[in-house]
Design an enzyme around this catalytic site. Structure first.
Site, PDB file in Angstrom:
ATOM      1  N   ARG A 158       0.824  -1.211   0.000  1.00  0.00           N
ATOM      2  CA  ARG A 158       0.000   0.000   0.000  1.00  0.00           C
ATOM      3  C   ARG A 158       0.858   1.261   0.000  1.00  0.00           C
ATOM      4  O   ARG A 158       0.344   2.368  -0.110  1.00  0.00           O
ATOM      5  CB  ARG A 158      -0.982   0.007   1.161  1.00  0.00           C
ATOM      6  CG  ARG A 158      -0.322  -0.218   2.513  1.00  0.00           C
ATOM      7  CD  ARG A 158      -1.186   0.190   3.654  1.00  0.00           C
ATOM      8  NE  ARG A 158      -2.359  -0.637   3.816  1.00  0.00           N
ATOM      9  CZ  ARG A 158      -3.252  -0.447   4.791  1.00  0.00           C
ATOM     10  NH1 ARG A 158      -3.063   0.523   5.662  1.00  0.00           N
ATOM     11  NH2 ARG A 158      -4.298  -1.223   4.899  1.00  0.00           N
ATOM     12  N   LYS A 173      12.033  -0.762   4.254  1.00  0.00           N
ATOM     13  CA  LYS A 173      12.641  -1.507   5.356  1.00  0.00           C
ATOM     14  C   LYS A 173      11.568  -2.351   6.028  1.00  0.00           C
ATOM     15  O   LYS A 173      10.687  -1.839   6.704  1.00  0.00           O
ATOM     16  CB  LYS A 173      13.249  -0.567   6.401  1.00  0.00           C
ATOM     17  CG  LYS A 173      14.116  -1.339   7.387  1.00  0.00           C
ATOM     18  CD  LYS A 173      14.132  -0.765   8.787  1.00  0.00           C
ATOM     19  CE  LYS A 173      12.991  -1.181   9.656  1.00  0.00           C
ATOM     20  NZ  LYS A 173      12.895  -2.612   9.976  1.00  0.00           N
ATOM     21  N   PRO A 174      11.620  -3.680   5.791  1.00  0.00           N
ATOM     22  CA  PRO A 174      10.602  -4.524   6.431  1.00  0.00           C
ATOM     23  C   PRO A 174      10.883  -4.659   7.925  1.00  0.00           C
ATOM     24  O   PRO A 174      11.996  -4.373   8.381  1.00  0.00           O
ATOM     25  CB  PRO A 174      10.777  -5.880   5.743  1.00  0.00           C
ATOM     26  CG  PRO A 174      12.099  -5.856   5.071  1.00  0.00           C
ATOM     27  CD  PRO A 174      12.572  -4.436   4.986  1.00  0.00           C
ATOM     28  N   SER A 236       4.341   1.716  15.527  1.00  0.00           N
ATOM     29  CA  SER A 236       3.881   2.236  16.819  1.00  0.00           C
ATOM     30  C   SER A 236       3.871   3.767  16.822  1.00  0.00           C
ATOM     31  O   SER A 236       4.627   4.416  16.093  1.00  0.00           O
ATOM     32  CB  SER A 236       4.807   1.733  17.923  1.00  0.00           C
ATOM     33  OG  SER A 236       6.120   2.206  17.697  1.00  0.00           O
ATOM     34  N   GLU A 257       0.927   5.848   9.809  1.00  0.00           N
ATOM     35  CA  GLU A 257      -0.165   4.932  10.177  1.00  0.00           C
ATOM     36  C   GLU A 257       0.240   4.327  11.506  1.00  0.00           C
ATOM     37  O   GLU A 257       1.079   3.418  11.549  1.00  0.00           O
ATOM     38  CB  GLU A 257      -0.292   3.815   9.138  1.00  0.00           C
ATOM     39  CG  GLU A 257      -0.744   4.262   7.769  1.00  0.00           C
ATOM     40  CD  GLU A 257      -2.169   4.734   7.739  1.00  0.00           C
ATOM     41  OE1 GLU A 257      -2.902   4.583   8.742  1.00  0.00           O
ATOM     42  OE2 GLU A 257      -2.566   5.285   6.704  1.00  0.00           O
ATOM     43  N   LEU A 258      -0.340   4.824  12.595  1.00  0.00           N
ATOM     44  CA  LEU A 258       0.169   4.450  13.923  1.00  0.00           C
ATOM     45  C   LEU A 258      -0.844   3.587  14.677  1.00  0.00           C
ATOM     46  O   LEU A 258      -1.695   2.948  14.070  1.00  0.00           O
ATOM     47  CB  LEU A 258       0.557   5.726  14.669  1.00  0.00           C
ATOM     48  CG  LEU A 258       1.477   6.664  13.839  1.00  0.00           C
ATOM     49  CD1 LEU A 258       1.789   7.941  14.598  1.00  0.00           C
ATOM     50  CD2 LEU A 258       2.769   5.965  13.425  1.00  0.00           C
ATOM     51  N   CYS A 291      -3.816  -3.013  13.722  1.00  0.00           N
ATOM     52  CA  CYS A 291      -4.030  -1.671  14.293  1.00  0.00           C
ATOM     53  C   CYS A 291      -5.506  -1.310  14.267  1.00  0.00           C
ATOM     54  O   CYS A 291      -5.944  -0.459  15.025  1.00  0.00           O
ATOM     55  CB  CYS A 291      -3.166  -0.637  13.581  1.00  0.00           C
ATOM     56  SG  CYS A 291      -3.279  -0.752  11.804  1.00  0.00           S
ATOM     57  N   SER A 447     -10.911  -2.681   5.645  1.00  0.00           N
ATOM     58  CA  SER A 447      -9.806  -2.501   4.700  1.00  0.00           C
ATOM     59  C   SER A 447     -10.233  -2.749   3.260  1.00  0.00           C
ATOM     60  O   SER A 447     -10.791  -3.798   2.953  1.00  0.00           O
ATOM     61  CB  SER A 447      -8.671  -3.455   5.049  1.00  0.00           C
ATOM     62  OG  SER A 447      -8.342  -3.282   6.402  1.00  0.00           O
TER      63      SER A 447
HETATM   64  P1  ADP Z   1       5.910  -2.786  16.681  1.00  0.00           P
HETATM   65  O1  ADP Z   1       5.739  -2.567  18.138  1.00  0.00           O
HETATM   66  O2  ADP Z   1       4.691  -3.114  15.932  1.00  0.00           O
HETATM   67  O3  ADP Z   1       7.081  -3.674  16.334  1.00  0.00           O
HETATM   68  P2  ADP Z   1       7.507  -0.563  15.877  1.00  0.00           P
HETATM   69  O4  ADP Z   1       7.046   0.827  15.680  1.00  0.00           O
HETATM   70  O5  ADP Z   1       8.546  -0.825  16.897  1.00  0.00           O
HETATM   71  O6  ADP Z   1       6.193  -1.348  16.135  1.00  0.00           O
HETATM   72  O7  ADP Z   1       8.013  -1.197  14.498  1.00  0.00           O
HETATM   73  C1  ADP Z   1       7.486  -0.885  13.241  1.00  0.00           C
HETATM   74  C2  ADP Z   1       8.628  -0.725  12.268  1.00  0.00           C
HETATM   75  O8  ADP Z   1       9.429   0.361  12.700  1.00  0.00           O
HETATM   76  C3  ADP Z   1       9.558  -1.922  12.177  1.00  0.00           C
HETATM   77  O9  ADP Z   1       9.967  -2.072  10.844  1.00  0.00           O
HETATM   78  C4  ADP Z   1      10.709  -1.509  13.059  1.00  0.00           C
HETATM   79  O10 ADP Z   1      11.931  -2.147  12.728  1.00  0.00           O
HETATM   80  C5  ADP Z   1      10.787  -0.040  12.740  1.00  0.00           C
HETATM   81  N1  ADP Z   1      11.491   0.800  13.717  1.00  0.00           N
HETATM   82  C6  ADP Z   1      11.627   0.641  15.037  1.00  0.00           C
HETATM   83  N2  ADP Z   1      12.370   1.647  15.556  1.00  0.00           N
HETATM   84  C7  ADP Z   1      12.708   2.465  14.518  1.00  0.00           C
HETATM   85  C8  ADP Z   1      13.473   3.679  14.379  1.00  0.00           C
HETATM   86  N3  ADP Z   1      14.032   4.273  15.404  1.00  0.00           N
HETATM   87  N4  ADP Z   1      13.610   4.201  13.136  1.00  0.00           N
HETATM   88  C9  ADP Z   1      13.047   3.613  12.078  1.00  0.00           C
HETATM   89  N5  ADP Z   1      12.323   2.485  12.149  1.00  0.00           N
HETATM   90  C10 ADP Z   1      12.151   1.918  13.347  1.00  0.00           C
END
Ligand code: ADP
Length: 481
Positions: A158, A173-174, A236, A257-258, A291, A447
């Site tokens: 998406r 970045k997965p 998050s 999208e949080l 979410c 969705s």
């Molecule tokens: P969850 O609790 O669902 O894992 P996160 O927000 O921690 O939620 O993770 C969602 C994505 O954000 C993942 O791909 C994770 O690797 C990435 N992520 C976590 N910390 C950071 C950061 N400081 N900068 C960029 N990406 C991040």
């Protein structure tokens, strides 16, 4: 340890480096694959290549971009089983849900293939009679997408599909927990690229897939570079806020999208048969790890006993197991940490006055948490405030609709809300009062690639899907004629 180590994709080339990290099967707790751990060599190269591809891709006729997207859609559908098995192994979701996600995730490519050729602008006479106002849209430039583990394919498609449709290269970045689904997409994209005769610089930099354990380093390093123009994030609220702060440095555009804390509001005139079906859908998809998952069930006093009884019957039908087993309807949570977090949230709720109405059983191996129902949940309890992200239903009883509306809106989040009523006036009234970016009206799922997905308040901003989705990757240009 593993025969095949998956690489990092930079455009149409797979790169291998020395560092790798394991991918864990959450249903067993054991590693089953290794993937290369991208570092600055790979992400710097990906950015250089994306920047080189940008002007060429932006100048590629929309019809050709559209046909490319359409071909990706078809290639994903053709590889449904490979995607579904990969996704189930790394995320734990039941195979039927993985297949559904492949169809849903692929659909973003079909939808945005259709939108790529509809770059409508606007024309209007200047009110003062001094000329004509022309509004057009242009691609923003190189995009970084950061995606979560709960929908490993769809949360990326998406973003990728509208970015490409708009004319933007994209680096993805997965999530560290689920890199393989997108590594597979990287391979499929490379295969599809071979069938098109784009400039080699387009193929070399259009889409990169960067699995890494160094998420914070990747985002701070790429966002410190002015060539990056846009960040699209799903994850998050904590990390979202951090990325928005980082984006201030060069005023990069962001879509966020949080988290969510969706109310599931059952009006006194709701049809309980429909409510129960939708409740299971809204709560139990992906073991509650969505979410938009229903987080707080608001039930009128007069329906409470009947609903509670039907709910327990439905919840007791879930069968935990490995997602590859066709009889499994409830997979594991993604990690030990998530399982412990959900368990602690439930324990704390009980300490704070909630009642444990039902809890099923779950295997001890793997990261399973059983289907659970809590009653007597109140806004003062921690579980009411936090996104549960697990198969836990919380019930809160209300007396009248005003109280229910206040309860529903009593959250910092505003992603999805569900409302149930057989009366059109009640529906209209509730829809006008609920603070959420998306409403499920007598429906347990919101969705659709053709609709704008997104939230308000601390659930973020920006929309994915619909005619709105492509705008996240476009700058507006106003021309005075
Ligand atoms: P969850 O609790 O669902 O894992 P996160 O927000 O921690 O939620 O993770 C969602 C994505 O954000 C993942 O791909 C994770 O690797 C990435 N992520 C976590 N910390 C950071 C950061 N400081 N900068 C960029 N990406 C991040």
């Amino acid at each position: 340890m593993h025969d095949v180590i998956s690489g990092v994709w930079i455009g149409n080339q797979e790169h291998h480096n020395e560092d790798t990290f394991p991918v864990i099967d959450p249903a067993t707790g054991e590693a089953f694959a290794e993937v290369c751990d991208a570092d600055h060599h790979e992400w710097d190269l990906a950015l250089d290549r994306a920047q080189a591809a940008f002007p060429l891709w932006a100048a590629t006729p929309p019809r050709q971009r559209s046909e490319f997207l359409r071909a990706i859609y078809q290639a994903i559908i053709k590889s449904t089983e490979e995607f579904a098995v990969t996704m189930t192994r790394e995320s734990g979701k039941p195979i039927a849900e993985s297949r559904a996600e492949v169809a849903y995730g692929a659909e973003y490519f079909r939808w945005f293939a259709e939108e790529a050729v509809r770059g409508h602008g606007r024309i209007a006479p200047a009110p003062a009679g001094t000329g004509t106002i022309v509004v057009t849209r242009k691609p923003v430039g190189v995009v970084l997408a950061i995606t979560p583990w709960n929908f490993p394919l769809a949360m990326a498609t998406r973003k990728i599909a509208p970015a490409l449709a708009a004319g933007c290269p994209i680096m993805v970045k997965p999530a560290e927990e689920t890199p393989l689904t997108l590594v597979l997409l990287g391979r499929i994209l490379a295969e599809v690229l071979e069938t098109f005769s784009f400039d080699p610089a387009i193929a070399a930099g259009l889409v990169s897939i960067l699995p890494t354990t160094k998420a914070a380093q990747l985002s701070s390093s790429l966002m410190a570079d002015k060539r990056l123009k846009k960040v699209s994030f799903t994850g998050s609220t904590r990390v979202g806020k951090l990325l928005v702060t980082q984006a201030a440095q060069h005023l990069q555009r962001t879509s966020m999208e949080l988290g969510g804390n969706a109310p599931f509001l059952i009006a006194p005139d709701a049809d309980l048969d429909r409510v129960i079906d939708c409740a299971m859908q809204a709560k139990m998809r992906n073991a509650g790890q969505a979410c938009v998952a229903a987080n707080r069930f608001l039930v009128p006093e007069e329906l409470f006993d009947a609903f509670q009884q039907r709910l327990i019957e439905s919840m007791s039908r879930f069968r935990c197991g490995h997602g590859l087993n066709a009889t499994t309807t409830l997979g594991p949570l993604i990690s030990n940490t998530q399982r412990d977090r959900v368990a602690a949230l439930v324990d704390q709720a009980i300490e704070e006055g909630a009642t444990l109405l039902y809890q099923g059983s779950a295997p001890s191996r793997g990261f399973f948490y059983p289907a659970t129902v809590l009653s007597d949940v109140t806004p003062e309890q921690t579980i009411y405030r936090e996104e549960i992200f697990g198969p836990v239903v919380t019930l809160t009883k209300y007396q009248d609709l005003e109280e229910a509306i206040n309860l529903a809106n009593d959250t910092d989040f505003g992603l999805a809300a569900y409302l149930f009523s057989e009366n059109v006036h009640t529906v209209q009234y509730l829809a006008s009062r609920l603070d959420a970016g998306m409403l499920g009206i007598n429906k347990g799922a919101v969705s659709d690639p053709a609709a704008p997905f997104g939230g308000i308040k601390e659930s973020g901003f920006g929309r994915e899907g619909g005619v709105e989705g492509i705008e996240e990757y476009q700058n507006i240009q106003y021309q005075a004629w």
